[in-house]
Design a protein around this motif. Sequence first.
Motif, PDB file in Angstrom:
ATOM      1  N   SER A  36       0.851  -1.189   0.000  1.00  0.00           N
ATOM      2  CA  SER A  36       0.000   0.000   0.000  1.00  0.00           C
ATOM      3  C   SER A  36       0.886   1.238   0.000  1.00  0.00           C
ATOM      4  O   SER A  36       2.051   1.190   0.355  1.00  0.00           O
ATOM      5  CB  SER A  36      -0.896   0.002   1.232  1.00  0.00           C
ATOM      6  OG  SER A  36      -0.116   0.193   2.391  1.00  0.00           O
ATOM      7  N   LYS A  37       0.287   2.357  -0.389  1.00  0.00           N
ATOM      8  CA  LYS A  37       1.039   3.610  -0.408  1.00  0.00           C
ATOM      9  C   LYS A  37       1.582   3.953   0.970  1.00  0.00           C
ATOM     10  O   LYS A  37       2.685   4.460   1.092  1.00  0.00           O
ATOM     11  CB  LYS A  37       0.154   4.750  -0.917  1.00  0.00           C
ATOM     12  CG  LYS A  37      -0.168   4.660  -2.375  1.00  0.00           C
ATOM     13  CD  LYS A  37      -0.923   5.877  -2.844  1.00  0.00           C
ATOM     14  CE  LYS A  37      -2.341   5.864  -2.343  1.00  0.00           C
ATOM     15  NZ  LYS A  37      -3.151   6.958  -2.843  1.00  0.00           N
ATOM     16  N   SER A  38       0.818   3.668   2.015  1.00  0.00           N
ATOM     17  CA  SER A  38       1.262   4.016   3.366  1.00  0.00           C
ATOM     18  C   SER A  38       2.484   3.217   3.793  1.00  0.00           C
ATOM     19  O   SER A  38       3.212   3.628   4.675  1.00  0.00           O
ATOM     20  CB  SER A  38       0.132   3.816   4.374  1.00  0.00           C
ATOM     21  OG  SER A  38      -0.217   2.448   4.452  1.00  0.00           O
ATOM     22  N   ILE A  41       6.116   5.111   1.736  1.00  0.00           N
ATOM     23  CA  ILE A  41       6.735   6.412   1.943  1.00  0.00           C
ATOM     24  C   ILE A  41       6.905   6.701   3.431  1.00  0.00           C
ATOM     25  O   ILE A  41       5.931   6.865   4.148  1.00  0.00           O
ATOM     26  CB  ILE A  41       5.889   7.519   1.295  1.00  0.00           C
ATOM     27  CG1 ILE A  41       5.648   7.183  -0.175  1.00  0.00           C
ATOM     28  CG2 ILE A  41       6.564   8.870   1.434  1.00  0.00           C
ATOM     29  CD1 ILE A  41       4.516   7.921  -0.785  1.00  0.00           C
ATOM     30  N   GLN A  43       7.111   8.760   6.565  1.00  0.00           N
ATOM     31  CA  GLN A  43       6.583  10.093   6.833  1.00  0.00           C
ATOM     32  C   GLN A  43       7.679  11.102   7.138  1.00  0.00           C
ATOM     33  O   GLN A  43       7.560  12.269   6.808  1.00  0.00           O
ATOM     34  CB  GLN A  43       5.560  10.040   7.972  1.00  0.00           C
ATOM     35  CG  GLN A  43       4.330   9.232   7.621  1.00  0.00           C
ATOM     36  CD  GLN A  43       3.651   9.710   6.353  1.00  0.00           C
ATOM     37  OE1 GLN A  43       3.328  10.874   6.213  1.00  0.00           O
ATOM     38  NE2 GLN A  43       3.457   8.803   5.404  1.00  0.00           N
ATOM     39  N   LYS A  53       4.155  15.702  -0.325  1.00  0.00           N
ATOM     40  CA  LYS A  53       3.751  14.423   0.262  1.00  0.00           C
ATOM     41  C   LYS A  53       2.736  13.713  -0.629  1.00  0.00           C
ATOM     42  O   LYS A  53       2.867  12.521  -0.921  1.00  0.00           O
ATOM     43  CB  LYS A  53       3.158  14.678   1.648  1.00  0.00           C
ATOM     44  CG  LYS A  53       2.727  13.450   2.390  1.00  0.00           C
ATOM     45  CD  LYS A  53       2.204  13.838   3.769  1.00  0.00           C
ATOM     46  CE  LYS A  53       1.762  12.641   4.561  1.00  0.00           C
ATOM     47  NZ  LYS A  53       1.312  13.019   5.909  1.00  0.00           N
ATOM     48  N   LYS A  57       3.352  10.169  -2.826  1.00  0.00           N
ATOM     49  CA  LYS A  57       2.454   9.015  -2.748  1.00  0.00           C
ATOM     50  C   LYS A  57       1.903   8.666  -4.126  1.00  0.00           C
ATOM     51  O   LYS A  57       1.820   7.498  -4.498  1.00  0.00           O
ATOM     52  CB  LYS A  57       1.308   9.290  -1.778  1.00  0.00           C
ATOM     53  CG  LYS A  57       1.741   9.270  -0.330  1.00  0.00           C
ATOM     54  CD  LYS A  57       0.556   9.529   0.580  1.00  0.00           C
ATOM     55  CE  LYS A  57       0.985   9.518   2.032  1.00  0.00           C
ATOM     56  NZ  LYS A  57      -0.133   9.749   2.940  1.00  0.00           N
ATOM     57  N   GLN A  58       1.535   9.685  -4.887  1.00  0.00           N
ATOM     58  CA  GLN A  58       1.001   9.467  -6.228  1.00  0.00           C
ATOM     59  C   GLN A  58       2.047   8.800  -7.123  1.00  0.00           C
ATOM     60  O   GLN A  58       1.731   7.875  -7.880  1.00  0.00           O
ATOM     61  CB  GLN A  58       0.555  10.808  -6.828  1.00  0.00           C
ATOM     62  CG  GLN A  58      -0.047  10.703  -8.209  1.00  0.00           C
ATOM     63  CD  GLN A  58      -0.390  12.066  -8.787  1.00  0.00           C
ATOM     64  OE1 GLN A  58       0.000  13.113  -8.277  1.00  0.00           O
ATOM     65  NE2 GLN A  58      -1.133  12.056  -9.886  1.00  0.00           N
ATOM     66  N   TYR A  60       4.643   6.913  -6.211  1.00  0.00           N
ATOM     67  CA  TYR A  60       4.835   5.520  -5.817  1.00  0.00           C
ATOM     68  C   TYR A  60       3.622   4.665  -6.191  1.00  0.00           C
ATOM     69  O   TYR A  60       3.765   3.496  -6.523  1.00  0.00           O
ATOM     70  CB  TYR A  60       5.161   5.403  -4.326  1.00  0.00           C
ATOM     71  CG  TYR A  60       6.635   5.589  -4.049  1.00  0.00           C
ATOM     72  CD1 TYR A  60       7.560   4.625  -4.434  1.00  0.00           C
ATOM     73  CD2 TYR A  60       7.106   6.721  -3.415  1.00  0.00           C
ATOM     74  CE1 TYR A  60       8.911   4.779  -4.190  1.00  0.00           C
ATOM     75  CE2 TYR A  60       8.457   6.891  -3.161  1.00  0.00           C
ATOM     76  CZ  TYR A  60       9.362   5.919  -3.552  1.00  0.00           C
ATOM     77  OH  TYR A  60      10.694   6.077  -3.312  1.00  0.00           O
ATOM     78  N   ASP A  61       2.455   5.262  -6.160  1.00  0.00           N
ATOM     79  CA  ASP A  61       1.250   4.551  -6.586  1.00  0.00           C
ATOM     80  C   ASP A  61       1.368   4.167  -8.065  1.00  0.00           C
ATOM     81  O   ASP A  61       1.082   3.033  -8.446  1.00  0.00           O
ATOM     82  CB  ASP A  61       0.029   5.440  -6.345  1.00  0.00           C
ATOM     83  CG  ASP A  61      -1.274   4.672  -6.372  1.00  0.00           C
ATOM     84  OD1 ASP A  61      -1.252   3.448  -6.167  1.00  0.00           O
ATOM     85  OD2 ASP A  61      -2.323   5.314  -6.583  1.00  0.00           O
TER      86      ASP A  61
END
Length: 173
Positions: A36-38, A41, A43, A53, A57-58, A60-61
């Motif tokens: 998952s994105k969480s 990355i 924080q 931020k 995330k986008q 890596y998605d």
Amino acid sequence: MKSLQGLASVIILFGFTVCIPHAQAEMRLAQNQTPSKSQVIPQESINNNQDAKAKLKQAYDLFFESKNYRGAIAIFNEVIQLEPNNAYAYMGRGASYYELRNYQAAKTDLDKTIQLDTNISFAYFFRGLTNHALGGKNAAIADLQIAANMFEKEGSAKMAQRTLEIISQIRNA
């Protein structure tokens, strides 16, 4: 070389889940699941810039879910414009370049990642794979050995073992 690239792609997916301090390494290499994105990355890699931020995330998605490496590179570029010292943006862009077989660009970004943060085990891992693709057997082994040692120190025994297996393949090639 092809078997190393295939193994590298699987390890990349696996690796991003264990390189993050609070990520749970639930994904098994054999299942080739996408994190998952969480999980991707850390924080602390974002300097309170919400736009950067969200873009990280986008990117890596796109990298993981769509395997849209060119699109990911474009967004990693935007993150780097917003945060020129974001090591994870350089690492993601370097991994994307690696997947596109643009090894010189990958090496440049991975060198920059390590310049910014010497504690990112996957920067050494990817740079080792990139050095191998560029024909630098000794440099590849050196970087991968650093990565294996870091993985072991981080408690990522599976990644350490997989990295040592790649070193063995390179030595025997």
